[in-house]
Design an enzyme around this catalytic site. Sequence first.
Site, PDB file in Angstrom:
ATOM      1  N   ARG A  25       0.940  -1.014   0.231  1.00  0.00           N
ATOM      2  CA  ARG A  25       0.073  -0.281   0.321  1.00  0.00           C
ATOM      3  C   ARG A  25       1.225   1.455   0.148  1.00  0.00           C
ATOM      4  NH1 ARG A  25      -5.270  -1.545   3.755  1.00  0.00           N
ATOM      5  NH2 ARG A  25      -5.982  -3.221   3.013  1.00  0.00           N
ATOM      6  N   GLU A  81     -15.179  -7.602  10.066  1.00  0.00           N
ATOM      7  CA  GLU A  81     -15.195  -6.492  10.980  1.00  0.00           C
ATOM      8  C   GLU A  81     -15.417  -7.040  12.042  1.00  0.00           C
ATOM      9  OE1 GLU A  81     -16.284  -3.201   8.694  1.00  0.00           O
ATOM     10  OE2 GLU A  81     -14.947  -3.010   7.541  1.00  0.00           O
TER      11      GLU A  81
END
Length: 724
Positions: free
Chosen positions: A91, A147
């Site tokens: 990233r 999550e």
Amino acid sequence: MGDSEEELEEDDTEWRSSFLDSAAPAVPAAAPGPSLCKPSAATSAQRVILHFDLDCFYAQVEMIRNPALREVPLAGIQQKYIIVTCNYVARDLGLTKLMSVIDAKEKCPQLVLVKGEDLTHYREMSYKVTELLMSYCPLVERLGFDENFMDVTEMVERRLTQTPDLNNFSFTGHVYNHISANVKASDHPRMALGSHIAAELREAIHNKLGLTGCAGIATNKLLAKLVSGAFKPNQQTTLLPENLCDIIGSLSSLRKVPGIGHQTAKRLQALGLVSIQDLQSFPLKDLVSEFGGPSAQRMKNLVIAVDDSPVTPTGAPQSLSDEDSFKKMASTKDVLQKTQQLLSSLVERMNKDGRQPLTFRLTIRRYSPTNKWFSRESKQCPIPNHIGQKIPSGSRDDAVLQLVPLAMKLFHKMVDSNAPFHLTLINVCFSNLQTRGAAVSGKGSITSFFSHGTSPRKTQTSSSQSQNGSSQAADSHCMDHQFSMHNMVTQHTSQMTVTTESPSSYEAALHGSRWKQSSVVAVKDTRLQTACRAARSDSDETSNTVTHRLPPNVDPEVFELLPEEIQVELLSPAYVNSSPSTSTSSSAQATVPDVPHIQKAPSPEPSQPFTENIEGAVNELDPPCRATTVNNQRPLATSAFPVREEGRLSFVESSDCKFPVNVDPEVFSELPPDVQRELMSEWKQQKPVLKVPSSRKPGRKTKDRKAAGKGGQANSLFKYFKPT
DNA sequence: CTGGGCATCT
DNA sequence: AGATGCC
């Protein structure tokens, strides 16, 4: 004395600050703008909600499976032509989620790619995380694989009463828009305790599962989710109620609001609404006329950071599906083979789950030059009981063999195979999952769970401080690790995982070799296609010479479209007669590559070391469960996903008793022991009914699920305990 | 060259 | 059954 006075003052302070968050959903004064930060009527105590978000989840799982990838600077997870995620090194070099492989390799040619189309390992690890969180507090709601929301309000309240020294501790992690060290925890004791709990849970996830992640601490789900990403990776952030406006105002567009997706954002934009403020000041009436009352109100609330939606315990999935996408699929034969391949994998997952699906659904996506990524169509149908039963019972191949015709029947309801067609996706889905009687020895039962889960570790927890005579309700939310999760998860750790990623398995399925007996090996594709064409042309005339010998529930029309190997198989005595013969099953077993004893040599299996970690872990944190008295009288605590079905009684077998599955175990556990005994004896006199619950309206189910999560109120007793 | 899988609402 | 949303 002074202490208690101070505590009361803290309480008041936090109550006042919580006014912001507890505004009624009806937004009384819908006045725009500045009213956002005005307190409104408080109706309930503020909650403490955590949101956990694992860092680049798939990449972490792959790095655990193959530690060599840690040395590699970059690792991307590839699904088809997309990088779905990558590690943080990648990233930093500009890679993003959902970037095309072409673009990604252009940016970093040395990018190491890992195929991530098979979600098995991610799914397993994902449930381990949820399971771990649930062992501290059962109010855990999953959002995707990486999550979790968690309502720790009661845990915080409990700690609040047991933390005498509120002056002398601080926040853990970041505090949004503050210098953490400068914030007095005593001004926000609940939030501060929430930050400590979040830190402990993140540490537990790291110690026991080897995963890092972020957490957000706030007063509702929306804010917890928004704030959890403030500092990434592997950090946590608390949002104080006083900074509520800051974070909602920091969103660059309405699209950033969870709950406002692509479509909704588009429609809002058509109304000239793009920013948060746009929607805040937009008249509610106009919004209602566009979206309807409930949606409009919900959106209005979101943009002023009001979200009273509860953390709804997710439990076991309500459906299992398997899908594959591709550039083009245009022949019935390919559809059949792909469907068979998908079903094979799905049936195996379903078998490990232990429940029996009552409904099957086939979904397709047609290619269209314009609207490419929409237009999914689906058809569903009931699964005949004699087929469905084979799934939990372990007759996987039988089940697949009979489900394939079912799927093809649905396929032909959507696609006219006489005309050309172009599919880009096929999805098979089991739903309406029914928990079956546990009498069957195996995965569905408690026994396998115990044989795996029992460990000497449990005795630790019962020795800790449990003199908490007052609140049973609070303690009943506390569970021991051992009793926390559905056996599905544990099952995955104790069995070798078999997936469709095995090339041999894939090839076999593709060519139908797994089905064939030696006598039909010579069948050629050309013959098959001829057969398919023939079947299409006279599909209305199915009076073939062999169709009268077909097994029940095999549609003759569909039969014609099956590969000859499967036709032969279906006509074998094993299927024409109701009971499977040894010859068929043995021949199938011998050629099926993915039965356990024939499977390929596995790569290092992650579940084993993790299991060891969990069992042997030293818990330096607070004991997950401070009181064990309630737990001990919870019959269903052993079967971790409590089933609360409506309708007729069906029974779940527990370690020592049976009782209706529509009973909420949490509610049950809070009853006086003598009442429990009375109910038990009453239930025992009824006979188990395995019928489909029929006399209920659809739409009730989700409400029941939500209500069950908060169970424990007197008025819910009637609902769950009266079989009527 | 936009994945695979789940949920909810209508 | 479809649409939409989340990751």
